[in-house]
Design an enzyme around this catalytic site. Sequence first.
Site, mmCIF file in Angstrom:
data_model
loop_
_atom_site.group_PDB
_atom_site.id
_atom_site.type_symbol
_atom_site.label_atom_id
_atom_site.label_comp_id
_atom_site.label_asym_id
_atom_site.label_seq_id
_atom_site.Cartn_x
_atom_site.Cartn_y
_atom_site.Cartn_z
ATOM 1 N N SER A 181 -3.208 25.860 37.380
ATOM 2 C CA SER A 181 -2.652 24.848 38.174
ATOM 3 C C SER A 181 -3.866 23.653 38.731
ATOM 4 O O SER A 181 -4.891 24.179 38.683
ATOM 5 C CB SER A 181 -2.071 25.357 39.394
ATOM 6 N N ASP A 455 6.332 29.222 47.426
ATOM 7 C CA ASP A 455 5.820 27.879 46.514
ATOM 8 C C ASP A 455 6.961 27.032 46.388
ATOM 9 O O ASP A 455 8.124 27.201 45.960
ATOM 10 C CB ASP A 455 5.377 28.258 45.166
ATOM 11 N N HIS A 480 1.732 29.474 45.541
ATOM 12 C CA HIS A 480 1.591 28.691 44.062
ATOM 13 C C HIS A 480 0.412 29.448 43.318
ATOM 14 O O HIS A 480 -0.623 29.502 43.580
ATOM 15 C CB HIS A 480 1.063 27.397 44.211
#
Length: 523
Positions: A181, A455, A480
């Site tokens: 990410s 998240d 996340h």
Amino acid sequence: MKRVFAFLILLVAAPDSAALRHRPRFLGRFAGSGLRNIAGDSNHAAQYQTRYFRQRLDHFSFADEPSFNQRYLVGPVGRLWAPPAPIFFYCGNEGDIEWFSDNTGFVWEIAHRFSSLVIFAEHRYYGESMPFGSKEKAYKDAKSLAYLTTEQALADFVTLLTDFKRNMSAEDSPVILFGGSYGGSKILALQFAHAYINNVIGLFFKAKLLTSLTRLKYPHIAIGALASSAPILQFEDLVPPNSFYDIASNDFKRESLNCFNVIKKSWNVLEDRGKHRHGLIGLSRKFRLCKDLIDTEQLSNWLDSAYSYLAMVDYPYASNFLMPLPAHPIKEVCKKVDGYPDGADILDRIFAGASIYYNYTGTVDCFDLEDDPHGMSGWDWQACTEMVMPLSSSKDSSMFPPSSFDFSALADFCIQKYDVRPRPRWVTTEFGGHDISTVLKKFGSNIIFSNGLLDPWSGGGVLQNISHSIIALVTKLGAHHIDLRSSTKDDPRWLSDLRDAELKLIKSWLNEYYLEKKSSYCI
């Protein structure tokens, strides 16, 4: 008999590599002077060698187009790897691949358990992987940007991986795909009220999306994939468009109802203060901005970004993925907001809370609202072409300003900036999405979808098992992609259990693969 090579990764030059590597120097998003050299969750710099692969510009044409260098990292350095041991392949997303590597410690940590090689491949048009020789030329206009598509990026990964395995006589080495990410970009008018943040938060899921799409589009390339925090349903009308902001708002509400209400009320106060020039100057001073505001939209977006990022990285331990942050950062923000006496200026509360995100170290002199430290500006193009994600904010359940997704506004912006019109249905046409359970059950296998319910992207994720081999691992307190980060002494038990479950599934995929190979040899 097929030759078997032992591959020792050393810090020496190779035909397709560069021995020199430069450590990325990042500013926190919107940070001014004083914040430097923010590393990842663990320092893996010594574990890999930087290499370059000569990549085709257009995989779907036979025209004689110029090629370009795609950067990739390979490691761990100094450890023996021999086929048919596995390869763990990280599908890079919009930004510097070294940043992703530094923030995906889980992959490096588990490599030794499987005697695995690790490859982190950079996404075209990001980091050092620039077509046409430079970012300036690559980003020149719609013609030069036309090759920045998901399909081309997937083909890059597959081509690089196939060539690497062939060169290493490693055709029998199984591949496991991973997705990480990242964040940050410049303003994109997905919807004028939330133009900036709709673009920014869209960046976070691309790697996981690419991981699952690679597994589905090229099933012969890998035997399995771990897609962490992958909202593959965040397109068209697949999920409610308000899910992201509702979840982010609930993250604040669970810590403090007053904090939630203060933030909710602050938007109108901010707008009223900025109606006149002297008010904008006052806001610029109150929020310690490097440049005076020309309107309140920039400042609203800056705050919007902070709250959304905080919801995504509300980790139970101190971290510095996007910014140096304390453990449970939303709790700390709400302590600041709630800690002011009755009658205090609501915007003083807001600035104090936002400073937990933007200036927890206390070293930032001023805040630059136009900063793009991680080189994410290519997402503007992708969101103007195929990555159209409808997001809205509801009036009652969200602490963010109410808004509805406005495709016409997006289209007008994209035509003005790039002379292109978005294709909101292309992703679901190309890769699917409608009736996802039936499609994955029939055509997919060996995919882990891990999601944490804190998240905001979990609203667009796969939260239930689809088949015996397409597994959803859901954690109530997960943020996340927390499972892909390096392990720490402060990891809660549920996080260790989540990683153990992922390892068990990966091990089962590899065992099944080797047993099938052994059986085929016996025949």
